[in-house]
Scaffold this active site. Structure first.
Site, PDB file in Angstrom:
ATOM      1  N   LYS A  63      41.837  43.713  41.013  1.00  0.00           N
ATOM      2  CA  LYS A  63      42.649  42.558  40.579  1.00  0.00           C
ATOM      3  C   LYS A  63      44.067  43.027  40.400  1.00  0.00           C
ATOM      4  O   LYS A  63      44.262  44.127  39.883  1.00  0.00           O
ATOM      5  CB  LYS A  63      42.109  41.985  39.273  1.00  0.00           C
ATOM      6  CG  LYS A  63      40.674  41.485  39.324  1.00  0.00           C
ATOM      7  CD  LYS A  63      40.555  40.105  39.931  1.00  0.00           C
ATOM      8  CE  LYS A  63      39.087  39.732  40.134  1.00  0.00           C
ATOM      9  NZ  LYS A  63      38.846  38.393  40.586  1.00  0.00           N
ATOM     10  N   LYS A  68      34.186  45.449  45.297  1.00  0.00           N
ATOM     11  CA  LYS A  68      33.990  44.191  46.046  1.00  0.00           C
ATOM     12  C   LYS A  68      35.330  43.585  46.426  1.00  0.00           C
ATOM     13  O   LYS A  68      36.258  43.581  45.623  1.00  0.00           O
ATOM     14  CB  LYS A  68      33.193  43.213  45.175  1.00  0.00           C
ATOM     15  CG  LYS A  68      32.989  41.846  45.774  1.00  0.00           C
ATOM     16  CD  LYS A  68      32.309  40.936  44.760  1.00  0.00           C
ATOM     17  CE  LYS A  68      32.564  39.477  45.013  1.00  0.00           C
ATOM     18  NZ  LYS A  68      33.970  39.051  44.894  1.00  0.00           N
ATOM     19  N   ASP A  81      37.680  40.333  47.121  1.00  0.00           N
ATOM     20  CA  ASP A  81      37.641  38.997  46.558  1.00  0.00           C
ATOM     21  C   ASP A  81      37.369  37.985  47.663  1.00  0.00           C
ATOM     22  O   ASP A  81      37.552  38.271  48.844  1.00  0.00           O
ATOM     23  CB  ASP A  81      38.916  38.689  45.762  1.00  0.00           C
ATOM     24  CG  ASP A  81      38.541  38.153  44.384  1.00  0.00           C
ATOM     25  OD1 ASP A  81      37.641  37.285  44.330  1.00  0.00           O
ATOM     26  OD2 ASP A  81      39.111  38.616  43.381  1.00  0.00           O
ATOM     27  N   GLU A  82      36.937  36.790  47.256  1.00  0.00           N
ATOM     28  CA  GLU A  82      36.499  35.813  48.257  1.00  0.00           C
ATOM     29  C   GLU A  82      37.629  35.354  49.166  1.00  0.00           C
ATOM     30  O   GLU A  82      37.387  34.961  50.309  1.00  0.00           O
ATOM     31  CB  GLU A  82      35.824  34.608  47.570  1.00  0.00           C
ATOM     32  CG  GLU A  82      36.711  33.725  46.703  1.00  0.00           C
ATOM     33  CD  GLU A  82      37.047  34.341  45.337  1.00  0.00           C
ATOM     34  OE1 GLU A  82      36.440  35.376  44.994  1.00  0.00           O
ATOM     35  OE2 GLU A  82      37.926  33.795  44.645  1.00  0.00           O
ATOM     36  N   HIS A 116      28.943  35.618  48.587  1.00  0.00           N
ATOM     37  CA  HIS A 116      29.806  34.967  47.592  1.00  0.00           C
ATOM     38  C   HIS A 116      29.643  33.469  47.781  1.00  0.00           C
ATOM     39  O   HIS A 116      29.479  33.000  48.899  1.00  0.00           O
ATOM     40  CB  HIS A 116      31.258  35.405  47.780  1.00  0.00           C
ATOM     41  CG  HIS A 116      32.117  35.081  46.586  1.00  0.00           C
ATOM     42  ND1 HIS A 116      32.530  33.797  46.311  1.00  0.00           N
ATOM     43  CD2 HIS A 116      32.609  35.863  45.610  1.00  0.00           C
ATOM     44  CE1 HIS A 116      33.258  33.818  45.186  1.00  0.00           C
ATOM     45  NE2 HIS A 116      33.314  35.051  44.739  1.00  0.00           N
ATOM     46  N   LYS A 166      33.845  33.014  32.577  1.00  0.00           N
ATOM     47  CA  LYS A 166      34.908  32.021  32.723  1.00  0.00           C
ATOM     48  C   LYS A 166      34.508  30.789  33.530  1.00  0.00           C
ATOM     49  O   LYS A 166      35.276  29.836  33.602  1.00  0.00           O
ATOM     50  CB  LYS A 166      36.122  32.689  33.385  1.00  0.00           C
ATOM     51  CG  LYS A 166      35.929  33.030  34.854  1.00  0.00           C
ATOM     52  CD  LYS A 166      37.155  33.685  35.483  1.00  0.00           C
ATOM     53  CE  LYS A 166      36.911  33.965  36.953  1.00  0.00           C
ATOM     54  NZ  LYS A 166      37.932  34.761  37.589  1.00  0.00           N
TER      55      LYS A 166
HETATM   56  C1  CAP Z   1      35.284  37.512  39.335  1.00  0.00           C
HETATM   57  C2  CAP Z   1      35.559  36.870  40.674  1.00  0.00           C
HETATM   58  C3  CAP Z   1      34.451  36.059  41.337  1.00  0.00           C
HETATM   59  C4  CAP Z   1      33.802  35.003  40.522  1.00  0.00           C
HETATM   60  C5  CAP Z   1      33.056  33.961  41.320  1.00  0.00           C
HETATM   61  C6  CAP Z   1      36.772  36.004  40.530  1.00  0.00           C
HETATM   62  O1  CAP Z   1      36.397  38.112  38.780  1.00  0.00           O
HETATM   63  O2  CAP Z   1      35.856  37.850  41.600  1.00  0.00           O
HETATM   64  O3  CAP Z   1      34.973  35.475  42.481  1.00  0.00           O
HETATM   65  O4  CAP Z   1      32.921  35.640  39.670  1.00  0.00           O
HETATM   66  O5  CAP Z   1      32.313  33.139  40.546  1.00  0.00           O
HETATM   67  O6  CAP Z   1      37.655  36.076  41.363  1.00  0.00           O
HETATM   68  O7  CAP Z   1      36.815  35.209  39.631  1.00  0.00           O
HETATM   69  P1  CAP Z   1      36.579  38.428  37.219  1.00  0.00           P
HETATM   70  P2  CAP Z   1      30.718  33.112  40.580  1.00  0.00           P
HETATM   71  O8  CAP Z   1      35.422  39.342  36.830  1.00  0.00           O
HETATM   72  O9  CAP Z   1      37.903  39.091  37.094  1.00  0.00           O
HETATM   73  O10 CAP Z   1      36.520  37.123  36.492  1.00  0.00           O
HETATM   74  O11 CAP Z   1      30.216  34.493  40.387  1.00  0.00           O
HETATM   75  O12 CAP Z   1      30.353  32.221  39.440  1.00  0.00           O
HETATM   76  O13 CAP Z   1      30.359  32.552  41.898  1.00  0.00           O
HETATM   77 MG    MG Z   2      36.457  36.428  43.204  1.00  0.00          MG
END
Ligand code: CAP
Ligand code: MG
Length: 430
Positions: free
Chosen positions: A152, A178, A180-181, A270, A310
């Site tokens: 991040k 990982k 990010d998406e 994801h 969150k």
């Molecule tokens: C988590 C995350 C994931 C979310 C997706 C984000 O980061 O990489 O994409 O968890 O949601 O970008 O928010 P943080 P879910 O740990 O910094 O929050 O797993 O509910 O599909």
């Molecule tokens: Mg993410």
């Protein structure tokens, strides 16, 4: 002369056949429509029907009609004859049970909650290539949750910087880094560069720790590009590929499941986009059915929520999802999910992610137990001493949970955990 034949699709005396595919829907009829009329429309439009009676109606086609056979409050179960469904085609399945019906005027709301997939239907699918056991063997981690983090800020690092954050993550004790998406291949962080930098630092981290290290690198794109990216991952000795499965679509996940299997790559799924159709409790489709579809097609793991982080999602939902992915047999929970016997289809890992930090780790592990991929991202990179210390703090929180001691107790002898608790405590992100 009757204008429509929707009532033909409702029969509360119908006994489903062993091979019928059964769907459970929540529905609300529009004003002026009875529940039976609404249920008939769902069964009709998702199988053989149309809005009006027909001049030609060969009697043999009666056998292909779906039947709404159980009406209970605003819930209806519909049985679909197996012959309606093409073998191994999850795209066609969705066009039927999750297609036009969502737009019918006679329905104010409609939500696909679950479907029992009969063993004869499962036969057309291979399911996950590895299963949880296979992944554990691959990662040589047997007795704790597997851990990972997304660098991040979620997008913006160069490939080299990204790999450096990854290295710190691995060195702090995590198994996975990982993507990010929304990071695939950008002008400032190209996929091929990222793979090369990550490979170099993965090898270094493996050498220095003696542990297996891996990453979920996001190959999401058109299928031909995804194939090229998967080839590159295999060439550099990776054991995973990550796909944004909902936006990529079932067809491409089906293709990539086989392609990745042949290359020895597990698929990290994801679920970005899921909340567009699963968040409204009255309409759309549940995360539960999405996860079922993904285990069927054959991803190795999929995001299933945190309950405390969150993003939306409750504890009950996370538990149901975890069971769905990890068990062979699932028993009906009225108005929520149906019976399912997965037969020989392998298990998949749930992934808990989004707004986690060491202080929340015990809560998440109480929900999921140890068979989990735990992703803590902001919650390691925001540690007062940086990424490596944040990963350590998270591993210490896992140890505390395994030892059955409180985090405060553990923190007395675990500096990184103490520092994490000083910053975040037990804060639940909003
Ligand atoms: C988590 C995350 C994931 C979310 C997706 C984000 O980061 O990489 O994409 O968890 O949601 O970008 O928010 P943080 P879910 O740990 O910094 O929050 O797993 O509910 O599909
Ligand atoms: Mg993410």
């Amino acid at each position: 002369m009757a204008i429509d034949w929707y009532t033909e699709f409702v029969d509360t005396n119908y006994e489903p056949a062993k091979d019928d595919l059964i769907c459970l829907y929540y529905f609300e009829p529009a004003a002026g429509i009875t529940k039976e009329e609404a249920a008939g429309r769902i069964a009709s439009e998702s199988s053989t029907g149309t809005w009006t009676t027909l001049f030609t109606m060969p009697p043999r086609m009666k056998k292909l009609e779906a039947t709404a056979f159980e009406l209970d409050k605003n819930f209806v179960k519909i049985a679909y004859p197996l012959a309606l469904w093409e073998e191994g085609n999850a795209v066609q399945l969705m066009s039927g049970i999750a297609g036009n019906i969502f737009g019918m005027k006679a329905l104010k709301n409609l939500r696909l909650l679950d479907a029992t997939l009969p063993s004869a239907y499962l036969r057309g699918f291979k399911g996950p290539h590895f299963g949880m056991d296979g992944i554990r063997k691959m990662m040589k981690v047997y007795d704790r949750p597997l851990t990972g983090a997304v660098p991040k800020p979620k997008i913006g690092f160069s490939a080299k910087e990204h790999a450096e954050v990854g290295y710190e993550t691995w060195m702090g004790g995590f198994d996975f880094v990982k993507d990010d998406e929304n990071l695939t291949s950008t002008s400032f962080n190209q996929f091929d560069d990222r793979v090369k930098y990550m490979t170099k630092l993965r090898d270094k981290a493996e050498q220095e720790t003696g542990e297996k290290k891996s990453a979920f690198l996001n190959i999401s794109a058109d299928v031909e590009t995804m194939k090229k990216r998967a080839d590159l991952l295999a060439k550099y000795g990776w054991n995973y590929a990550m796909i944004d499965v909902v936006v990529a679509g079932n067809a491409s996940v089906m293709t990539m499941r086989d392609y990745c299997s042949d290359l020895g790559l597990a698929i990290h799924a994801h679920r970005a986009f899921h909340a567009t159709f699963d968040r409204n409790k009255k309409h759309g489709m549940t995360m539960y059915f999405l996860a079922k579809l993904m285990r069927l097609i054959g991803v190795s793991q999929i995001h299933t929520g945190t309950a405390v982080g969150k993003l939306t999602g409750t504890k009950t939902e996370s538990i149901l999802l975890a069971d769905l992915l990890r068990k062979r047999k699932i028993a009906e929970v009225p108005h929520q999910c149906l019976d399912q016997d997965w037969g020989s289809i392998k298990t998949a890992f749930p992934v808990s992610s989004g707004g986690l930090h060491p202080g929340l780790v015990p809560d998440v592990l109480d929900i999921y137990g140890k068979d989990l991929i735990l992703l803590v991202s902001g919650g390691i990179h925001g540690h007062p001493k940086g990424t490596r210390a944040g990963a350590r703090a998270t591993m210490q929180a896992i140890e505390a949970w395994q030892e059955g001691v409180t985090l405060d107790e553990k923190a007395k002898k675990a500096a990184e955990l103490r520092e994490a608790l000083e910053k975040w405590g037990y804060y639940k992100p909003k």
